[in-house]
Each structure stands twice: as C-alpha cells, then as structure tokens.
Design a protein around this motif. Structure first.
Motif, short mmCIF file in Angstrom:
data_model
loop_
_atom_site.label_atom_id
_atom_site.label_comp_id
_atom_site.label_asym_id
_atom_site.label_seq_id
_atom_site.Cartn_x
_atom_site.Cartn_y
_atom_site.Cartn_z
N ARG A 57 45.17 -41.68 -28.43
CA ARG A 57 44.79 -40.68 -29.08
C ARG A 57 43.25 -40.50 -28.60
NH1 ARG A 57 49.94 -42.92 -29.64
NH2 ARG A 57 51.05 -41.27 -31.31
N ALA A 58 42.09 -41.32 -28.82
CA ALA A 58 41.59 -41.38 -28.89
C ALA A 58 40.77 -40.54 -27.46
CB ALA A 58 40.23 -42.89 -28.57
N PHE A 59 41.18 -40.40 -26.92
CA PHE A 59 41.22 -40.11 -25.15
C PHE A 59 41.16 -38.36 -25.50
CE2 PHE A 59 42.52 -44.03 -22.77
CZ PHE A 59 41.20 -44.44 -23.38
N ILE A 60 41.50 -38.01 -26.71
CA ILE A 60 41.85 -36.58 -26.39
C ILE A 60 40.64 -35.76 -26.99
CG2 ILE A 60 43.24 -34.59 -28.06
CD1 ILE A 60 44.52 -36.33 -25.82
N ASP A 61 40.31 -35.25 -26.32
CA ASP A 61 39.14 -34.68 -27.11
C ASP A 61 39.54 -32.70 -27.33
OD1 ASP A 61 36.76 -32.64 -27.18
OD2 ASP A 61 35.77 -33.12 -25.73
N PRO A 62 39.89 -32.33 -28.50
CA PRO A 62 40.41 -31.33 -28.59
C PRO A 62 39.73 -30.17 -27.98
CG PRO A 62 38.81 -32.16 -30.47
CD PRO A 62 38.81 -33.09 -29.96
N LEU A 63 38.47 -30.28 -28.16
CA LEU A 63 38.30 -28.86 -27.16
C LEU A 63 38.68 -29.00 -26.10
CD1 LEU A 63 33.88 -29.64 -27.27
CD2 LEU A 63 35.63 -28.05 -28.96
N ARG A 75 43.58 -31.25 -22.89
CA ARG A 75 42.14 -32.06 -23.87
C ARG A 75 42.95 -33.86 -23.19
NH1 ARG A 75 45.54 -30.04 -29.35
NH2 ARG A 75 45.08 -27.28 -28.83
N VAL A 97 30.55 -36.51 -21.42
CA VAL A 97 31.33 -36.65 -22.40
C VAL A 97 32.31 -37.28 -22.25
CG1 VAL A 97 33.79 -35.66 -22.44
CG2 VAL A 97 31.48 -34.21 -22.52
N THR A 107 31.32 -41.18 -20.89
CA THR A 107 30.70 -41.93 -21.51
C THR A 107 30.73 -41.94 -23.10
OG1 THR A 107 29.06 -41.86 -19.92
CG2 THR A 107 28.73 -43.14 -22.02
N PHE A 108 30.73 -40.82 -23.91
CA PHE A 108 31.23 -40.69 -24.74
C PHE A 108 32.35 -40.91 -25.97
CE2 PHE A 108 32.83 -38.38 -28.68
CZ PHE A 108 32.52 -39.44 -29.46
#
Lengths: 747, 747
Positions: free
Chosen positions: B665-671, B680, B726, B728-729
C-alpha cells in the motif's frame, strides 16, 4: 501389632499426603479451567480510571502560567531563531526527559516576511504626487511586554504579491463572495482597477483577496473594524480591557492552500522536488496589506459613491460609502498600497514526543498544537502550547509511577502554522502511510483560551460523544458558574451553546481548515477535534479582539483573560481526559452512530434548501437517504458487536476497533473534491469561498453555488447529479466497512 | 495411649489428605504457569500441513476436464445470456454449496459488439467503385465444437469507432511507438490519411490503434502474421496442430483504459453517475478491425513503396513493403474498412465465494479468474475457470472435514474482462475501502494452460518467495521432465526460464495491465501474482497461436494441448498451495526483502541505461540508492522481528503481519502516475506505450521517453527531477512503514 497398626496409619498418612498432593496438583492444573495468562487479562480490561483522576490533579495552573510566560517573553514567528532553535530545543528536551522519546522533524519551506527596512503602508496619493494620510508602519507600544524586541515583525499579510499599486478605493464590507457579487450584480459597480478596502472577519482573509482579484481589483486593504473587534470600544480598549485599540493590526497569511507552496502533496524533506515559485500558488494575485482602524477611518471617511446599506455599516464614526473614488477635494487622488513583503526558503521544525503503548503500540492517539506566533502569540498559539506542555509533564509523572497506556500517545508541536498549516501538512504528507493505518484520532488545540465564557469545539461526529462525556468530567473553571449549579465544563458549554438537534447536548461545529487538523482529516481520513475556551457568542465576533496583533501579550492573558490560569487548566484537563479515554479503553471510544445521525441532519438541510430546485431538475436525494439508512443500520450493528464481544479475544477486539477507526478513512476519495483535489473528505471540507469555514458535502455544495445564475445550466446540473452519485457511493462504501466481516455481506 | 497414638495417626492421615489435596490444588492452579487457553494456542500455530497434502490429492484432473467441457460447450461473451445467467448461476450455486457463502455483484456497464447482420470487413476499393478482395466476415468452421452456435460473434475489435474509411495502405510492422516513429522520423513517410496494416503481437492492441491515430492514419487493420502465430505453419495448423490457420482471427478490445468507460474511478452500481459516451474514452479514435493471414496477404502483396527491412518482414510468402498506396494496376485503389461495431449498456456480474477464516476472518486471501470469453474461451479464460472450480470444490471437501483456515479465502469469477478488465475493476472500485485494509494478496489465473512447457508468472516481489517455494511442492505434470530429474513444477520452470539475477531461481515478470490483477495492484496496493502454464520461450510468441479466435475449443485443449489435464491440475494445485500458505501461516508469507532486492536491480538498470545522460543534466540516483538502503535495512529488521516474536501474543503477531501486508500500500500515490493518474503504483505500472507490458518506475520512464528529441529540454528534465524525487520519497515512506512501531523512529 499395635506398632504395626500405628505404622500402617503412618503409612496411610504418607501415602495420602503424596497421592492427594499429586491429585490436587492434577485437579488444580487440569480440573479447573485455566485462568488467562496475566498479560492477556490485562489486555482485556480498560485502563484504571484512577490514573485519569491522578492526571487531572497533576495538571497545575501555575505551571501553565510559567510556561506561557516563557513562550511569550519574545516574539517567535516561524523561521526565526527563537522559534526554530530555542523553542524547538526546549520542547524537545522537555519531552525527551518526561516521555519515552522525542524527535525533531525539519522541513525546508517557503515562508514570507515583511521588509524590516522598507515597511508596508497605505496612503492617499494626491494629485500633485505627494502622499497623505500614510498608515502607521509599526504598531504602537502599549505595554512593557511588547518593548525592545527587534524580532517583532511589522503588520503584513504573508505571501502578498509585492508591489506598489494605486486605484480608486471601494469599500467591500467583509469581502465575501456574496459582498462582491452584490456590488457587481445588484449595484453594477465596476470594480476593475480599484483598490478594495475590506473589514476583517467572517471568512478566511485569503478568500477576500481571491475575490477582490477575481472581481478586477488591483489591490486590497484589510482592517479590523470596531464593530467586529472593539464592540464596546468607546472607553475600554487594551491596555484597559481586552478590546482591540485603533492602533492594533491583524497580521495573517493569504496563502490559498495548505502546506509548503513549493511542494504540493509531497513533504519538504531533503529529497523533495521544489517547484519554481512562478509555477506555484506562493503569492496572492494582487498586493494586500492590513491596517488598524485608526488608519482605516482616514480613508473611509473620504470615500465617495452611494451609501452602503445598514448591514455594511461598521462601527467607526463615519458613513460608510461604497466608492469607487474619493470625495472632493480628493476626486483625483488615488489610494496607494506600498507592499514589500518577500518570500524566502527557511527551515521550520515539528517536535514530536511519544509515549509507547503497552498492548497496541501501533495505535496512535495524536494531540497537537502549533508553536509559531505572528508576534508574542500569548493567545494564538502559546495559550495552548503552555497547556500542552503541562499536560505532557503530567503524563510523564504517571509514567514515572509505572503507568503505561494501552495505546501510544503522540504529542506534536507544529512549526509554521500561521503561514499556512505548513508544519503539520508536511508531516502528514511525509507520514501518511503510517498515520493512515495507525492513527486513532487527532486532537487539536490551536488556542487554549481566547475567552473565559465557554468551551467551543468542532470535530468529526465519531468524536462527539467522547468530547461531550469528557467535558462532563472536568470541573468548571468559573466559580460563579459552579455557584449557579453548572459544576462542569459541559454544563456551561451547554448553557451557552446548545446544539440545534438535541437540547441536552452542546453544539460541536464542522471542521474547515482553520488549523492543523486539516491535513489529518483531509489527507489521512483521521477523526479530529479542535477546541478552545472562548468568549460569549452574544458578541458575534469573528475572532477574539487582539487576534494576530502585537498586543497578544502575557499581560493581556494573565491580567485580562485568565487570572489564575484556571481556564487554561480546564482545557489541559479536558484534552487529558480525551487522550486517556482513547488510549486506555479496550474498545475504542469512537461513535459511528453519531456519524449516521449527523449525515441524516445534513441531508435534511440539503433537502430543505434545495428540494424544490432539485425537483425542477429531476434530482432527488432518495439514493443518499437509502444509503444513510444502510449506514445507520451498519453502525448500530457494529456497536452492538462491541458490546457483546469477548474482550479476552484480542483479535476479535482488534477487528472491531479497526472497523471503528477505519470508518473515517472510508470518506476519503483519492480524487479529491472536484476542482479542489487537495481536499479529499467527501463529507466535510473547507468551504469553497471561505477556507476557515466548513462545507457539508463540499463537492455538492460547490456544484450548487450560484447555480441559478450560470448560463450553462445543463453542464452544471450534470455535475450536481455526479456529486449526488459520489456521495451515495461513499456512504454505501463507508457502511460496508462497518458490516460484519464474517460473511460475504461484509465484502 | 496406644489408641490415642493410633487415632492421632489416623487424624494425621485425614489432615494430610485434606491439607495436601488443597495444597496440591493450589500448586496445580497457581504454582505452575497456566497453560494457554486452547483457542489462544491454536491461534499461535501454523495450520496443519497435512491439509495441504489432502487438498492437492483432492484436486482431480478429470473433474477439471469435465468443467472445461461444460464452460466451453457454447460461446459466452460478456453480456450474453449464457455468460451472465447460466454460468453466473452455475458458479454461484457451486460455491453456495461447497463454501461458506457466495454472492453475485451486478454492474451495468458499457460493452461492445459487432453487428451480426452487417459484419465488419476489409476490401480493396477499386477505381470504379467496386470492392475487391473482401475479407472473410466469419471464421471458417474447422471443428464440430464450433458448429451451430449462433452466439459466436464475428471477428471485431471491441470499442472500435464505427464507420467506413478509405485510404492508402501502409504496413507498420507491430504498430509500436518505435515502429511509427521510425517510419515518420527515419523514413519520412507521410502517414496522414493512410490506413495502417499492423501485425498483432508485442504490445497491447489498443496502443497500436492509439499510435496509428496519433500519426495521422484514418483506420487500422490488425492481422495475425504466421511469423508470430504459426511459426512452423507450413504443414501443421489447426485442426492438425495448435498453430493458427489462415482463417483464424484474433478478437480483442481496443479500450485504452480499464473498467467501465462511462464510470471512471467509481463503480457502476445502481446509484452511479454515467458520463455521456461523448465525454468518455469509450471508442477508439479511428475505426479498426482484425483479419486472418489468408486475407492479409491479399492486401500486403499489393502494397507499393520501399521494402521493409528484414526485422519487419513477416512470415507470409510476400515481400513486405511499407506503402503508402498500392502497386499498379491498383495505384488508384484504396484500402477500405467497413466497421459496424456498436456499444451498448448491459449487465455483467462477478460471482464471489467465501470461506470464513477462523482467527482472522477480516484478512482475505483473494484468488480470481475471469469467466467471459470472446468465443468458447477454452484457453482464455475457461482453462483457469475449470481449474478454479475444481480447487474450490476441493477446499469444500476440507471444510466438510472440519477444516477451517486461519484467514478468509475469497474466490472471484469476473465478468467482462475481455472488454477491459471491467468486472474486476468495478468490484475493486466498489470495495476498495475494505480490500485496501484487509486483502492480504490477490492471486490471478487468467489462463491456466496456454502451453505445456513450463510455468510462467508475473507478480509483486513480496510474493516471489512464496511462488518459488510453492512451485517446489507441486509435482511435475510432465513425465518426461520427471524422468529427466525435474520432479517439480519449479524444476522445469527454472530450466526454461531462469532469472537474470540468480541462476537458482526462475524468472518472475513485472505486472502490466493484461488481466484482472490490475485494479488490485493499481487501486488497492495489494500484492498480486499472475500465472499460467505456457509454451516454450524459444518460439518467441507474443501469444499462444489460437488466442481470441473461434478455434479456442475444448477440442484444441483436450486433444492438442493437455491430454489428461495434468497441466491444468498442476496449476490448480499451485494456486491451492499458495492460497493455503497465505491463509494458514501465523506469520504472513510476504517477503519484503525481495522487494528491496528488486528495487536495487531496477535502479541499477536505470543507471545503466541513463547514467551518462543523467550526469549531463545534473541528475543522480544517489538519493534513491540511499532510500533503498534504508528500505533494505528496515525489511531485514522486520523479518528479524517476525522470527523472534512471541507467537502466542496475538496483537504482536497482528502488528507484524499488518506491516508485512501494508508495505504494498505504501507504494500507492493517490495522485497517480503523472499524465496517467488512473495508475497509482509508483514502482510498477503498465507501460505508457504498451499497457500489457510493465514499466518499472513508470513516472520516471514516461518522463524519459524519447526525451532527447523533445525541443523543450528544460521542461522535460525538470519533470525527470520531480519523478526521481517522488520515487525517493515513496521508498523512504515504504521503509518507514516497516520500522518498529515501539519508538518515535517508527513514526
């Protein structure tokens, strides 16, 4: 023979001893259902309530007073050495010593400051090119607390576009979208090229500036009108009373969005990509600067044009006229704005303190307050910083006695809130994956005490019950109220601010984006509360009088607002009780049925306001109503299960708690509100035309705004239909998360 | 005295009896550490592995054969009565009787069909206005399995723009972005107004059409070249062998995005808002239709223009020329497309079957396969439907014996996959709030058997180890392989397809959007696997020969591909072992360290490809490398904790499992990915120019595509910098979720 007999009885005794000892052991071990291991037993009972009593006793008013004195002894604007070094280190060291651990989170963000050597001002530019009626560049010193502090920044609006502009003045009342629309549509006043003078209050100042620019103004002057900030000002203003004097000026940001404007959606950590300022929303569209009412009257009394109607008349001894332009002999003069505000990347810091939970260390009860102040910040935010530091010290005392909560408790001291909720937003952006799955709730106190009449609060409905019940447990800080039979904070609150749906419950408002809860709610989908002790509603103030002025001093608070710091103490205790309850109860104290009731009331409001219009356009809310019924039923069932659950089964308890906690997440739509995708909560978001205010069903409310005057009716009503469908779906979706997981219905 | 003495010993015996019995009971109960309650003990041990043995034995090849015969006896395209009623009810009833419960999820979605009374075709429009060389409108019947089924749809591309277009033909090889760019940039061929003939293969057909439209073509013809679908076709094609005959035509969708095109992002439930078709991506930009190679050669041999280079030459007995236009005497003739494909809203259904987990019913191991087929679908998808039905029956037998898994198991039969992953996408959109917090993994088998050489798989790295280990437990379905010492599925897989980083491990690919895992991964952030038994890599095929043709019959599978259904059985067993492991182990079998290793390899690839170019533009991956190191360390520590955790502490176990599960889930970016926000996942997404393929670090890969030929270098390289930031973050953020929660470092 006798001896043998005797021996045999001796033998019998020995055999009996052995046999029955063994038998006993066997019975003891296997015949009696085993007790639960002690850790499992502890895990299944609520924390001892005597610790809450102990915590309340430990919170001392004199300590809060000392804290406030410390925080306010010098100015501490975001990005300044005192704020980012001295105060950060102070809090870090306090928490490191009282709590289990502490950490500093640094962010490099774009901040905004006035130019100390070339201050902002407003003036009348005469026909001959000279300036008259120049506004004060600094706030007059009225109290020794203010003196000799070179770090006090002169009045300014952060993130104003710098520049010098001139134009005919217009008076635009509060500068709301309705005010501007009225001037243009009803009065046909051409605002192009004018400079708007607006009084502070009612809405978020950045929205005033946005409206002015949209309606063609080239600059804006904001001032505090006595009608809003010095209601009985004739004789008693500061330093004689807490009302704003004519020399006081409200500072404040005009940033249109939350967080570092150069890193939208992502944290300003070392690896961040920084947009160019020109690509971002980092300055307002037009220059803007604030002034006090001693200056404002100079311009207002020279404005020409039609008389403003009675609701637009302020409290100054002048007839408010709308403009545009000045009366003779100033007809050819212009109002001039000189703005030299500049933006600069600086470091800001959050300090986080942590108490480790015993059984559920991965569930966080988060509480926070910002640290930065425009000047001394004795009310905003240091009243709450002083209270939170005392609360954390009191928790530390409990820890020393061997107490440890079931869940973890996280204390937050935010940087750069005043500039635009920057510290808290960057932190939530950085840790959203952790907070999104683990944070139980976020309790915010921006201002602990801005008045001494009553508590006021806003929050998500699942925390209503906890807040109401907690307020009943805190002793009334006002002896007169106690004498009148109102023994608790709750009683006075109810007397002053009853809810409109239940006369036995005080009102709790909806959350806009006026403080650091915003990112928690809008990005993380985390239940939130914001609260303060406040002044009487009967004054109808938008803010407390001294809001964001240099007169927010320790003197103001300790002499005129809370002598003895009992109100501060009450707020600290209330925050403590709520924290304790959320951290210590086996079943999380989050009430989903309140959410159902609130949704029902919200839909009724929509139906009342828009029913006939909806009918005309073939729209109905039946689908939403049906979804809410399903939601209500699911909420009731979920709470029913929490009452019958075997508390000694940790996984079953956790499952129910996860459902209680995750409900708020279900309202988050990753697409965000249509047109404002940075807000993601489908039920509550800041209002489109006032980010401090809250909008119910914001997507729908946005779509309906002024819809009847839009020439493209078809497009607009299609959007309304879409918004109704999104609301219906999100409520169904939220309901499904509360259903039983034991059968396919739960999917 | 004697008597007294005796009496006294009697008394001693009685007293001893009583005292020591009580003492014994006390010792037994309190002196010995109590046993754990049996439910707690059960909760802390892995499921009995004998049930896995039992499950494998229970899965019978003859049952799978029967199932396949049933599914393929008539055509069952999405939206047809057989598919949406007969098969839906069949599966629903099977699961209702074998499993704990079952449910049907209906969606009203936009589907696409050819016009039965006015079929699509391709022809040469002669100068005199007559049509020559018309393509076959139906696929020739080659086997009795095909006969007399009026529900067989003629060849078409779903969601083609309907219309009749004419133009000069061009041959564009596979129609990849590289192919089109090469024609335009290197060969300066003007494609405007032409009709592109492209061979199927290499990339997703919708991307071929998109490219053709972007380069100015007015229509597109897709055909299957023998070089790709009948590699040794000279003598043996179906019905003699499994190679594609010249009359076979590949159907397929050209929908550019997944899910119902009228309800992007939201489920097509009753309350849904349906966009207008004109506002949506519901048709391709230009008409397109597929043909077989017996027809294609008629057009290809008439094309004029330069000879295509050798890699573009296909397998037909003709010199492939690029065009545009026909050779004499057809110079003034045009290629004509007649497309009457239409879209229509119809119902499609998912069937969901459910086995309730004993201890963690709120954790779902999800497995699925689609049900709809373009025609009979004996390979795609019914080979896997037949296997999944047998697997669910076998699980049902275990349930009858009193077995119950620790976690819940969810079986999914998807509707309308072929049209664009519609059933699975709508379901995940509907239930994302539940799946996002509770789904452990999604195991997809679109096709169980498309060849009998080796297993092949794609998946997220946290499932690599589970898949490898599970494949070792499944007996090799090929006796020749066993005879050669390769006893398990794993052994043959390794021999055929070793990974490029470890010679002891078979290759597992990355996930694009070729099947129903897409929404699980891209919307839910759920670990996913997709797998099939496949043909030999040495053929270098893009698809199995009969892919999406009417020749995908039971006859094909049972006679030419898997006599005895041992390969189907092996896939069902493998799926069973993986499901069992995920459902039964106390500690979830998700391996985060594999994710770290994969990330490391991916960054090395980027450095290898772009290192010098990056250096030139002042970009480096040092930040990403540092983040991966932190990720790696956190993953190692997390797995370390899983090894030392007290398994009898359910909350501690759950905490670690949540961390293992939530990593994805941590790899999902809602943008979402920049420019393609519906995907995503920041680490893996479908490729920009081939949605079937996968792109590593898709945002970065998109930003780098053809960057050197962009005139706006500054803008492009700024975007590259942003993408690196992005990545990296998101890696730091993912690492933080794996850290200990016991101290502030975990925040």
């Amino acid at each position: 023979m006798v001896s043998w007999k005797m021996m045999s009885w001796k033998l019998v005794a020995v055999v009996c001893t052995v046999v029955f000892l063994v038998l006993g052991i066997l019975i003891g071990k296997f015949g009696i259902p085993p007790d639960l291991p002690s850790w499992l037993r502890e895990m299944s009972i609520d924390g001892d309530s005597s610790f809450t009593e102990r915590l309340m006793k430990e919170i001392r008013a004199d300590n809060i007073e000392k804290n406030l004195k410390y925080f306010t002894q010098k100015a501490h604007i975001a990005g300044s050495p005192r704020e980012e070094e001295e105060l950060v280190n102070y809090i870090f060291n306090e928490w490191k010593s009282h709590l289990d651990s502490a950490r500093i989170y640094p962010y490099s963000v774009l901040l905004s400051y006035p130019n100390a050597s070339d201050p902002n001002y407003v003036a009348v530019q005469l026909e001959n090119g000279t300036e008259a009626d120049m506004s004060a560049k600094v706030e007059k010193i009225l109290n020794p607390d203010q003196e000799e502090d070179p770090t006090v920044v002169n009045p300014f609006n952060a993130y104003s576009l710098p520049g010098t502009v001139m134009g005919d003045p217009v008076y635009v009342n509060y500068g709301t979208i309705e005010d501007f629309t009225y001037m243009k549509r009803n009065l046909s006043i051409d605002l192009n090229g004018t400079i708007a003078i607006a009084r502070y209050g009612k809405i978020y100042r950045a929205d005033k500036v946005k409206h002015a620019a949209e309606f063609g103004c080239v600059g804006m002057v904001l001032y505090s009108d006595p009608a809003d900030y010095a209601v009985d000002s004739e004789v008693r203003v500061y330093p004689d009373d807490w009302w704003l004097p004519g020399t006081g000026v409200q500072r404040g940001t005009v940033l249109p969005r939350d967080g570092d404007p150069l890193t939208p959606y992502y944290p300003s950590i070392e690896s961040a990509f920084y947009q160019k300022e020109s690509d971002s929303f980092s300055v307002s569209a037009i220059p803007v600067t604030p002034i006090g009412y001693d200056d404002a009257i100079k311009y207002l009394r020279k404005i020409s044009g039609p008389e403003a109607n009675s609701t637009w008349q302020g409290g100054l001894n002048v007839t408010y006229r709308l403009g545009p332009g000045f009366i003779p002999p100033y007809s050819n003069s212009k109002l001039k704005l000189h703005v030299r505000t500049y933006n600069e990347r600086r470091m800001t810091h959050n300090v986080i303190g942590y108490i480790r939970g015993e059984h559920e260390p991965d569930r966080y009860v988060v509480l926070g307050n910002h640290r930065d102040a425009w000047v001394f910040g004795a009310v905003d935010p240091s009243s709450a910083s002083a209270a939170m530091m005392e609360l954390s010290r009191a928790f530390g005392e409990l820890l020393k006695d061997g107490w440890r909560p079931r869940r973890s408790i996280v204390f937050c001291s935010w940087g750069a809130e005043e500039h635009g909720l920057i510290g808290s937003t960057e932190w939530v952006e950085e840790l959203v994956k952790i907070l999104g799955t683990r944070a139980v709730a976020y309790l915010n106190v921006d201002i602990a005490v801005e008045g001494n009449t009553t508590l006021m609060a806003s929050g998500t409905p699942n925390l209503y019950k906890l807040l109401h019940e907690s307020a009943k447990k805190v002793e009334n800080p006002n002896p007169d109220e106690i004498a009148n039979g109102r023994k608790t904070v709750f009683d006075t609150w109810l007397a002053n601010d009853p809810s409109d749906y239940d006369p036995t419950l005080p009102h709790i408002g909806e959350l806009g984006s006026a403080s650091d809860y915003t990112a928690f709610l809008q990005i993380g989908g985390i239940p939130c509360i914001d609260m303060s002790y406040t002044y009487s509603k009967t004054y109808k103030l938008s803010d407390y009088p001294m809001y964001h002025s240099a007169y927010e001093t320790f003197d103001l608070v300790s002499r005129l607002m809370d002598r003895g710091f009992k109100y501060h103490q009450a707020v600290a205790r209330l925050l403590g009780v709520m924290t304790m309850t959320l951290a210590e109860k086996v079943i999380l104290d989050l009430d989903c049925t309140q959410y159902a009731n609130k949704l029902e009331r919200m839909v009724k409001d929509i139906q009342t306001h828009y029913g006939p219009l909806f009918e005309k356009h073939g729209i109905n809310m039946d689908g939403v109503v049906k979804a809410i019924q399903e939601f209500k039923e699911a909420a009731r069932n979920l709470h029913g299960r929490t009452e019958t659950v075997e508390l000694t089964n940790p996984l079953e308890v956790r499952r129910l708690n996860d459902q209680l906690m995750d409900l708020e997440r279900a309202f988050i739509d990753p697409l965000g509100i249509s047109g404002r995708p940075w807000y993601r909560h489908v039920i509550f978001a800041p209002s489109l035309h006032d980010a401090y205010g809250s909008s119910s069903f914001p997507g729908l409310t946005d779509a309906l705004f002024d819809i009847e005057n839009d020439p493209d009716q078809a497009r607009r009503w299609e959007q309304v239909k879409k918004e109704v469908s999104v609301i219906t779906f999100i409520i169904y979706s939220a309901a499904s998360t509360m259903k039983g997981v034991n059968d396919i219905g739960g999917l």
